[in-house]
Design an enzyme around this catalytic site. Structure first.
Site, mmCIF file in Angstrom:
data_model
loop_
_atom_site.group_PDB
_atom_site.id
_atom_site.type_symbol
_atom_site.label_atom_id
_atom_site.label_comp_id
_atom_site.label_asym_id
_atom_site.label_seq_id
_atom_site.Cartn_x
_atom_site.Cartn_y
_atom_site.Cartn_z
ATOM 1 C CE1 TYR A 19 -19.963 -23.749 -9.530
ATOM 2 C CE2 TYR A 19 -21.785 -22.509 -10.471
ATOM 3 C CZ TYR A 19 -21.160 -23.718 -10.217
ATOM 4 O OH TYR A 19 -21.736 -24.877 -10.635
ATOM 5 C CD GLU A 50 -15.976 -24.902 -10.579
ATOM 6 O OE1 GLU A 50 -15.336 -24.293 -11.450
ATOM 7 O OE2 GLU A 50 -16.788 -25.799 -10.826
ATOM 8 C CG ASP A 93 -15.229 -42.515 7.960
ATOM 9 O OD1 ASP A 93 -15.666 -41.537 8.608
ATOM 10 O OD2 ASP A 93 -15.886 -43.099 7.078
ATOM 11 C CB THR A 140 -20.259 -36.712 8.656
ATOM 12 O OG1 THR A 140 -20.374 -37.173 10.005
ATOM 13 C CG2 THR A 140 -20.305 -37.911 7.714
ATOM 14 C CE LYS A 184 -22.997 -39.833 9.799
ATOM 15 N NZ LYS A 184 -22.326 -41.048 9.305
ATOM 16 N NE ARG A 223 -27.972 -34.348 6.033
ATOM 17 C CZ ARG A 223 -27.881 -35.473 6.741
ATOM 18 N NH1 ARG A 223 -27.169 -36.480 6.288
ATOM 19 N NH2 ARG A 223 -28.533 -35.614 7.873
HETATM 20 C C1 LIG Z 1 -22.211 -41.528 8.052
HETATM 21 C C2 LIG Z 1 -20.910 -42.095 7.643
HETATM 22 C C3 LIG Z 1 -20.297 -41.736 6.431
HETATM 23 C C4 LIG Z 1 -20.977 -41.014 5.312
HETATM 24 O O1 LIG Z 1 -21.547 -39.860 5.468
HETATM 25 P P1 LIG Z 1 -22.553 -39.236 4.396
HETATM 26 O O2 LIG Z 1 -22.500 -37.806 4.748
HETATM 27 O O3 LIG Z 1 -23.864 -39.906 4.613
HETATM 28 O O4 LIG Z 1 -22.007 -39.504 3.035
HETATM 29 C C5 LIG Z 1 -19.013 -42.188 6.188
HETATM 30 N N1 LIG Z 1 -18.386 -42.975 7.059
HETATM 31 C C6 LIG Z 1 -18.950 -43.384 8.199
HETATM 32 C C7 LIG Z 1 -18.175 -44.266 9.121
HETATM 33 C C8 LIG Z 1 -20.238 -42.973 8.519
HETATM 34 O O5 LIG Z 1 -20.816 -43.418 9.640
#
Ligand SMILES: *Cc1c(COP(=O)(O)O)cnc(C)c1O
Length: 428
Positions: free
Chosen positions: A61, A63, A212, A238, A241, A247
């Site tokens: 933990y 936090e 994003d 993220t 990807k 993840r």
């Molecule tokens: C994949 C994605 C997310 C979210 O990711 P998670 O880890 O699945 O919550 C947010 N924004 C965009 C543009 C994405 O392609």
């Protein structure tokens, strides 16, 4: 034994103690080893990144933040998080990084919490045109508690920027609705994003600009896609990807005041204890991304995507916007066969060992569970080592399966050939 040494080492523990769970892991590891992964948001993390996740950091933990924790015993957790933060800053060239978000959606939710009050207006792309559910879907927190307004693509086939962002319309939407937050960055957009143009628009309407980059983070880190810095106030992503990490999520900024608000929003606003084993693994992944090989990998991802798009186009498929600049393409199936749907294509291809996802094309007349499109991406097959020439083979597989309308014999034959390709390009 599978083709996967990490699964094998876990199975050595599970085989006797928990054969039921062991069988599930063995099956998934076999599936990943023997199929071609073309889902644009997926990748195969390196052995170092995967091993780093399976460590004793999961027990802790922690936090709070390094140097200011709510629990004792955090000294090495502080080192792990500091390493992840400093590597993230170096990788993306920014001043502040929060590595605690459990996922991309949690990262975005934290930014909303930091920047908006319930009912406040923000602007994002029409979701059906390639946006993400966390950018204002009605049933998502972002759409329920805030007021999303959406900007479109160019929908006129005669326009030179057909199916690309209509920046004049972004400007118009922002002038009309005065959003507090303007979002760019998408889940199914095959073209370069003009962050500088978004900056101008945000300045004209007084909005905070957020990018994003969940999909393109690896390309950005490698300099293969322009950086959202210095144009954007806040950048979320993220890590799993194109970035090829574990993840998880990540939030960055150059603004000290915003950074404080974001840190408070992530913890204690949005989340409890950070996933320290994942943060440790993020540090390892960012270390990999800082190496020169990572740039070569991302360049190959883009070359493969262009080659796959061209090979499919030669077979009669239309790429939305006419092609791709990055790792992802949206295939409009109707030009090959007016009856063909994304739902059928996804299922048929899976039977042949090719993993994809159905996806609406801009202005798709079919519902989201059917769709007229297929989203394809090259990060995972590039990790395996496939090159441009192999994309011709992959396009051939796809066209044989779809041309035969998922015929069992054809799917079975392609499945065997896919196994052969996977055997020549092993995962680890
Ligand atoms: C994949 C994605 C997310 C979210 O990711 P998670 O880890 O699945 O919550 C947010 N924004 C965009 C543009 C994405 O392609």
């Amino acid at each position: 034994m599978s083709h996967d040494p990490i699964a094998d080492s876990v199975l050595a523990f599970l085989r006797e103690r928990d054969p039921e769970a062991g069988a599930i892991l063995a099956a998934e590891s076999e599936r990943q080893a023997t199929t071609l992964e073309l889902i644009a948001s997926e990748n195969h993390a390196s052995p170092a990144v995967m091993h780093a996740m399976g460590t004793c950091f999961t027990n802790k933990y922690a936090e709070g933040y390094p140097g200011a924790r709510y629990y004792g015993g955090c000294v090495h957790n502080d080192s792990a998080e500091d390493l992840a933060r400093s590597r993230a800053r170096q990788l993306f060239g920014c001043q502040f990084a929060n590595v605690q978000p459990h996922s991309g959606a949690q990262a975005n939710g934290s930014v909303f919490l930091a920047m908006l009050k319930p009912g406040d207006t923000f602007a994002s792309l029409v979701l059906a045109d390639g946006g993400h559910l966390s950018h204002g879907l009605k049933v998502n927190l972002s759409g329920k508690w805030f007021n999303p307004v959406h900007y479109p693509l160019h929908y006129d086939p005669g326009h030179p920027d057909f199916e690309r962002i209509d920046y004049d319309a972004v400007e118009e939407v922002c002038r009309t609705h005065k959003p507090k937050l303007l979002m760019c960055g998408y889940s199914a957009y095959p073209r370069v994003i003009d962050f500088a143009r978004f900056r101008e628009i945000a300045d004209n309407c007084g909005a905070v600009l957020m990018a994003d980059i969940a999909h393109i983070a690896g390309l950005v880190a490698a300099g293969v896609h322009p950086s959202p810095f210095p144009h954007c106030d806040i950048v979320t992503t993220t890590t799993h990807k194109t970035l090829r990490g574990p993840r998880g999520g990540l939030i960055m900024t150059n603004d000290a005041e915003l950074a404080k608000k974001i840190d408070r929003a992530v913890f204690p606003g949005m989340q409890g204890g950070p996933l320290m084993h994942v943060i440790f693994s993020k540090a390892v992944a960012f270390g990999e991304a800082l190496k020169p090989e990572f740039r070569a990998y991302q360049e190959q991802v883009v070359r493969n995507a262009k080659a796959l798009a061209a090979a499919l186009a030669r077979r009669g498929y239309r790429m939305t916007s006419g092609g791709t600049d990055n790792h992802v393409m949206l295939v409009d199936l109707r030009t090959r066969d007016a009856e063909l749907t994304g739902a059928d294509a996804e299922q048929w291809l899976e039977r042949a060992g090719i993993i994809t996802n159905k996806n609406g094309v801009p202005q798709d007349p079919r519902p989201p569970k059917v769709t007229s499109g297929l989203r394809l991406g090259t990060p995972a097959v590039t990790t395996r080592g496939l090159k441009e020439g192999d994309m011709e083979t992959v396009a051939g597989f796809i066209d044989r399966v779809l041309g035969a309308k998922g015929d069992d014999g054809v799917c079975g034959a392609v499945r065997e050939e896919v196994r052969g390709v996977c055997g020549r390009f092993p995962l680890l």
